[in-house]
Write an enzyme that holds these catalytic residues in place. Structure first.
Site, mmCIF file in Angstrom:
data_model
loop_
_atom_site.group_PDB
_atom_site.id
_atom_site.type_symbol
_atom_site.label_atom_id
_atom_site.label_comp_id
_atom_site.label_asym_id
_atom_site.label_seq_id
_atom_site.Cartn_x
_atom_site.Cartn_y
_atom_site.Cartn_z
ATOM 1 C CB SER A 136 -0.856 0.087 1.259
ATOM 2 O OG SER A 136 -1.415 -1.113 1.583
ATOM 3 C CG HIS B 284 -2.106 -0.094 -3.934
ATOM 4 N ND1 HIS B 284 -2.409 1.204 -3.622
ATOM 5 C CD2 HIS B 284 -2.470 -0.833 -2.850
ATOM 6 C CE1 HIS B 284 -2.937 1.249 -2.412
ATOM 7 N NE2 HIS B 284 -2.978 0.030 -1.929
ATOM 8 C CD GLU C 142 -2.732 4.283 -6.183
ATOM 9 O OE1 GLU C 142 -2.805 5.504 -6.129
ATOM 10 O OE2 GLU C 142 -2.367 3.592 -5.201
ATOM 11 C CG ASN D 77 -3.531 4.731 0.515
ATOM 12 O OD1 ASN D 77 -4.757 4.821 0.439
ATOM 13 N ND2 ASN D 77 -2.916 3.579 0.686
HETATM 14 N N1 LIG Z 1 -6.151 -4.997 3.472
HETATM 15 C C1 LIG Z 1 -6.263 -3.970 2.676
HETATM 16 O O1 LIG Z 1 -7.261 -3.260 2.655
HETATM 17 C C2 LIG Z 1 -5.136 -3.679 1.712
HETATM 18 C C3 LIG Z 1 -5.398 -2.874 0.611
HETATM 19 C C4 LIG Z 1 -4.389 -2.644 -0.315
HETATM 20 C C5 LIG Z 1 -3.138 -3.175 -0.110
HETATM 21 N N2 LIG Z 1 -2.896 -3.930 0.998
HETATM 22 C C6 LIG Z 1 -1.532 -4.484 1.142
HETATM 23 O O2 LIG Z 1 -1.581 -5.857 0.749
HETATM 24 C C7 LIG Z 1 -0.661 -6.629 1.508
HETATM 25 C C8 LIG Z 1 -1.402 -7.760 2.194
HETATM 26 O O3 LIG Z 1 -2.382 -7.226 3.035
HETATM 27 P P1 LIG Z 1 -3.582 -8.118 3.603
HETATM 28 O O4 LIG Z 1 -4.551 -7.187 4.217
HETATM 29 O O5 LIG Z 1 -4.031 -9.097 2.586
HETATM 30 O O6 LIG Z 1 -2.829 -8.912 4.753
HETATM 31 P P2 LIG Z 1 -3.353 -10.183 5.567
HETATM 32 O O7 LIG Z 1 -2.808 -10.062 6.920
HETATM 33 O O8 LIG Z 1 -4.820 -10.357 5.409
HETATM 34 O O9 LIG Z 1 -2.668 -11.406 4.815
HETATM 35 C C9 LIG Z 1 -1.292 -11.604 4.728
HETATM 36 C C10 LIG Z 1 -1.041 -13.057 4.386
HETATM 37 O O10 LIG Z 1 0.328 -13.222 4.104
HETATM 38 C C11 LIG Z 1 0.762 -14.445 4.667
HETATM 39 N N3 LIG Z 1 2.202 -14.436 4.861
HETATM 40 C C12 LIG Z 1 2.913 -13.759 5.796
HETATM 41 N N4 LIG Z 1 4.228 -14.026 5.641
HETATM 42 C C13 LIG Z 1 4.343 -14.890 4.612
HETATM 43 C C14 LIG Z 1 5.414 -15.527 3.970
HETATM 44 N N5 LIG Z 1 6.671 -15.353 4.390
HETATM 45 N N6 LIG Z 1 5.174 -16.348 2.919
HETATM 46 C C15 LIG Z 1 3.917 -16.550 2.502
HETATM 47 N N7 LIG Z 1 2.864 -15.967 3.063
HETATM 48 C C16 LIG Z 1 3.058 -15.148 4.111
HETATM 49 C C17 LIG Z 1 -0.010 -14.518 5.961
HETATM 50 O O11 LIG Z 1 -0.054 -15.832 6.474
HETATM 51 C C18 LIG Z 1 -1.378 -14.012 5.520
HETATM 52 O O12 LIG Z 1 -2.179 -15.067 5.024
HETATM 53 C C19 LIG Z 1 0.021 -5.634 2.444
HETATM 54 O O13 LIG Z 1 1.214 -5.198 1.849
HETATM 55 C C20 LIG Z 1 -0.992 -4.497 2.550
HETATM 56 O O14 LIG Z 1 -0.392 -3.272 2.864
HETATM 57 C C21 LIG Z 1 -3.860 -4.187 1.904
#
Ligand SMILES: NC(=O)c1ccc[n+]([C@@H]2O[C@H](COP(=O)([O-])OP(=O)(O)OC[C@H]3O[C@@H](n4cnc5c(N)ncnc54)[C@H](O)[C@@H]3O)[C@@H](O)[C@H]2O)c1
Length: 728
Positions: free
Chosen positions: A423, A444, A456, A494
């Site tokens: 993000s 993104h 994005e 953002n």
């Molecule tokens: N949640 C949102 O609204 C949102 C929106 C846009 C971008 N993002 C970005 O997307 C990314 C993921 O966010 P999210 O909300 O899906 O997180 P989340 O916590 O829901 O999921 C993360 C996943 O990654 C897995 N993981 C962690 N370490 C790992 C590894 N070494 N190998 C494989 N898998 C691993 C975890 O087990 C988990 O299932 C982040 O960078 C976040 O900033 C999130």
């Protein structure tokens, strides 16, 4: 221009090919690529109909389109300019009253004016892959070529209203069930010729949609049809002008006996839409979304990699949604997570989402099996080695992402793209740990990724043209509105959101209350006010990050941090700026917070005051505009319209205002500057110091448009200098 090559000032665009086969005149609309009703097509249609009428050997007429489309609609590029050629309604009149029977052989898309053309024919035969629709509402318009009068006569006002208010595309099978088309065929032209030969003996007995009055008479006096439509418009098209006009047109169709009087009404209501500022705003977004995929310094003929298989790292909220996007587009996708438990949970959420769609009737059980079978998963990085793209979606932590990209670089085949869903982390830093920085890019997605349209695309310093062009092409395949951002803190969306929510928080400190601020901005048209949004995201995320940093919280974060100290994290634990009952997302007032607001205001030297809704909207929206102008002047976004596309598709900004940058242009940049200066005076905050770009443009009477040439850009924000990314 979108639909045609510029052929010179007076050259007409498009034509209609004429040929006679088996005593049937075949009129083929030829205006590549999608056969819009440009001036040359209108003139050609009129002339061809006269020719067919005058030829005694011709028994009937078949009207079809060249290539994949029947007629995709009006030529939008003609709107607002001098229209040449024969007016559409004159052509439709000629078609409807043709002395020979006419069959519309709908070989492909028949949208807007295209379907309206078909509705003027006596019969309609569609191919299996064709689809029809009246999507004008998406451009702030109504179907002004008789569509609002003919479609209700054919399929009933209730169904017609649903189609026109949603702007949905109806596949031919459904169109047959609804009675929009009479037949489906593999070879529409041959079938139409046979049909004409069969029906030609009917003399004058060829049906005209305009004469079908039964469904109108049935609906007369039944208020529910219009009430249901109003309810639908209020829910799905809040704040929009065109839906109300469409309903008024159908009301006229129901209540006025004389068809031509109804057409006249439609013409009046159409003109009101055409002249309405919402029309300009919505067409700006229509073109803006198409323009966003073009990157000025990436040549058009840049090679695009073929993406046959995708890999996703992390099966959480985002990874699962992104995997669904690929599967929905028919691309096999393999997911990896860190352990069995997380992976199992992630994949089961995907399955539940598909089951939900089946239950809602959006997917058949068979389709679900097909699409879900494209999703595979494991814990081994070797299993993504054959992917053409791998998207990382693990926790937002730079060290972890470095580790993962090193591992991906090792395991994934040469030439594959490695993308991060971060993000706000530095894509260049992520790319630097690989041996293929030119193939590293930010993708993104927004949450829920399988639903939100915005993507994005973050262009790193080293990202190659081929990588970028491929990602833009994939975005299109996944049906996303893809917008390029340079690699800078907060990217586009953002970064703007940060300034906006900070101002909402400042207004709270100065005396307004969350529900007042939310209501004012929701009345302006935003889907969700900032405090409801912060409660939804979770107040604790920023609070934890700030605590970890060990620095003092900025002023605007003081109240949110205090609420977290009181265990009020937002929706996730039922209490934040609002209170939530168990299992509900509906916000209820939280009067118990008011003591906190008063105390924190006082501690920080504010004397709370009455704040008007106008000030709330002005200050929050001006913060967006001013930051947007900086983003543009740094070249982080390529053009103002890209920022609008971001804000509409990812942040709930009302499409009918055309996005924050279009809104600024519509207000007049001199007015924007006047207001910025006024609020700078009131608040003393630099947030309202007019962006240099705004000042310059306003002085020259210009509008926000393209980013400046490279040499004239303001210096881009660096990650190390920025507080944007960590401050939500
Ligand atoms: N949640 C949102 O609204 C949102 C929106 C846009 C971008 N993002 C970005 O997307 C990314 C993921 O966010 P999210 O909300 O899906 O997180 P989340 O916590 O829901 O999921 C993360 C996943 O990654 C897995 N993981 C962690 N370490 C790992 C590894 N070494 N190998 C494989 N898998 C691993 C975890 O087990 C988990 O299932 C982040 O960078 C976040 O900033 C999130």
């Amino acid at each position: 221009m979108l639909f045609y090559k510029y052929l010179g000032r007076n050259a007409l665009k498009g034509t209609v090919l004429y040929e006679v086969k088996d005593e049937v005149a075949i009129l083929t609309v030829d205006n590549p690529p999608v056969n819009p009703l440009s001036d040359g097509v209108r003139t050609g249609l009129h002339e061809s109909l006269v020719k067919a009428e005058e030829d005694d050997t011709v028994k009937g007429v078949v009207l079809t389109g060249n290539g994949r489309a029947f007629i995709a609609g009006a030529d939008i590029s003609e709107f607002g300019g001098n229209v040449e050629g024969i007016p559409l309604n004159e052509v439709f009149n000629k078609l409807e009253f043709c002395k020979k029977p006419v069959v519309a052989a709908i070989n492909g898309v028949a949208l807007g004016g295209g379907l309206e053309t078909a509705l003027c024919c006596n019969y309609r035969i569609a191919s299996k892959t064709a689809f029809v629709g009246l999507p004008e509402v998406n451009l702030g318009l109504l179907p002004g070529g008789g569509g609002t009068q003919r479609l209700p006569r054919l399929i009933g006002p209730g169904e017609a209203l649903k189609m026109m208010l949603s702007g949905s595309h109806v596949p031919s099978k459904k169109a047959l069930e609804m009675g929009i088309v009479d037949k489906i065929s593999d070879d529409v032209v041959a079938e139409s010729i046979d049909f004409i030969k069969e029906m030609a003996g009917n003399n004058d007995n060829h049906p005209r949609v305009r004469d079908k009055n039964e469904k109108m008479l049935e609906a007369r006096g039944d208020e529910n049809v219009l009430l249901d439509a109003q309810a639908m418009a209020a829910k799905a098209r809040k704040g929009q002008f065109a839906p109300g006009q469409i309903i008024k047109c159908v009301e006229a169709a129901i209540n006025i006996d004389d068809f031509d009087e109804g057409i006249k009404k439609e013409g009046e209501y159409f003109m009101e839409c055409l002249l309405h500022p919402q029309r300009e705003a919505m067409i700006h977004i229509f073109f803006g979304e198409r323009a966003a995929s073009k990157i000025s310094d990436v040549p058009k003929d840049t090679k695009i990699k073929d993406i046959k298989k995708a890999g996703i790292i992390g099966s959480g909220t985002m990874g699962g949604g992104i995997a669904m996007c690929f599967a929905n587009a028919g691309i096999p996708v393999h997911i990896i997570d860190q352990d069995e438990e997380n992976l199992k949970r992630g994949v089961s959420v995907i399955e539940k989402n598909y089951d939900f769609m089946v239950n809602k009737g959006r997917l058949t059980a068979e389709q679900k099996d097909g699409v879900f079978s494209l999703v595979t998963s494991s814990l081994d990085y070797k299993d993504v080695s054959d992917c053409d793209i791998v998207i990382e979606a693990v926790y937002e932590n730079l060290e972890l992402k470095h580790e993962i990209f090193k591992s991906l670089d090792e395991h994934v085949k040469e030439g594959a793209i490695l993308a991060s869903n971060t993000s706000g982390l530095d894509i260049d830093s992520i790319a630097s740990v690989t041996k293929r920085p030119e193939m590293v890019v930010g993708t993104h997605f927004f949450s829920p990724a399988n639903i939100m349209r915005l993507l994005e695309v973050v262009r790193g310093e080293a990202t190659s043209d081929e990588t970028l062009a491929t990602i833009m092409a994939i975005g299109k395949k996944l049906k996303k509105a893809a917008v390029v951002s340079l690699n800078a803190p907060g990217f586009i969306g953002n970064r703007m959101l940060f300034g906006y929510t900070a101002q909402a928080n400042m207004l709270l400190l100065e005396g307004a209350l969350p529900h007042q601020i939310d209501q004012a901005l929701e009345s302006f048209g935003l889907n969700m006010g900032p405090f409801r949004m912060m409660d939804l995201v979770g107040l604790d995320l920023g609070w934890r990050a700030r605590k970890l940093s060990g620095k003092e919280s900025p002023l605007h974060a003081k109240i949110g941090d205090e609420l977290c100290e009181q265990d009020r994290y937002g929706q996730k634990n039922g209490a934040g700026y609002y209170n939530y009952s168990e299992g509900s997302r509906a916000p209820n007032p939280a009067p118990e917070n008011e003591e906190t607001y008063e105390r924190i205001s006082e501690e920080n030297g504010f004397t709370r005051r009455e704040i008007s809704d106008e000030e709330i909207v002005d200050r929050c929206i001006l913060a967006l505009i001013n930051e947007g102008a900086d983003i543009l002047s740094e070249g982080v976004s390529q053009r103002a319209a890209d920022i609008d596309v971001v804000y509409i598709n990812g942040y709930g900004f009302p499409i009918w205002r055309g996005g924050p940058m279009h809104h600024a242009n519509a207000m007049g940049l001199d007015v924007v500057i006047e207001k910025l200066e006024k609020y700078k005076e009131i608040t003393g905050s630099d947030v309202y110091k007019p962006s240099e770009m705004l000042v310059k443009l306003a002085k020259n009477g210009e509008k926000l448009g393209e980013a400046p040439e490279k040499d004239n850009r303001k210096e881009k924000l660096g990650f190390e200098m920025s507080s944007v990314a960590n401050n939500f």
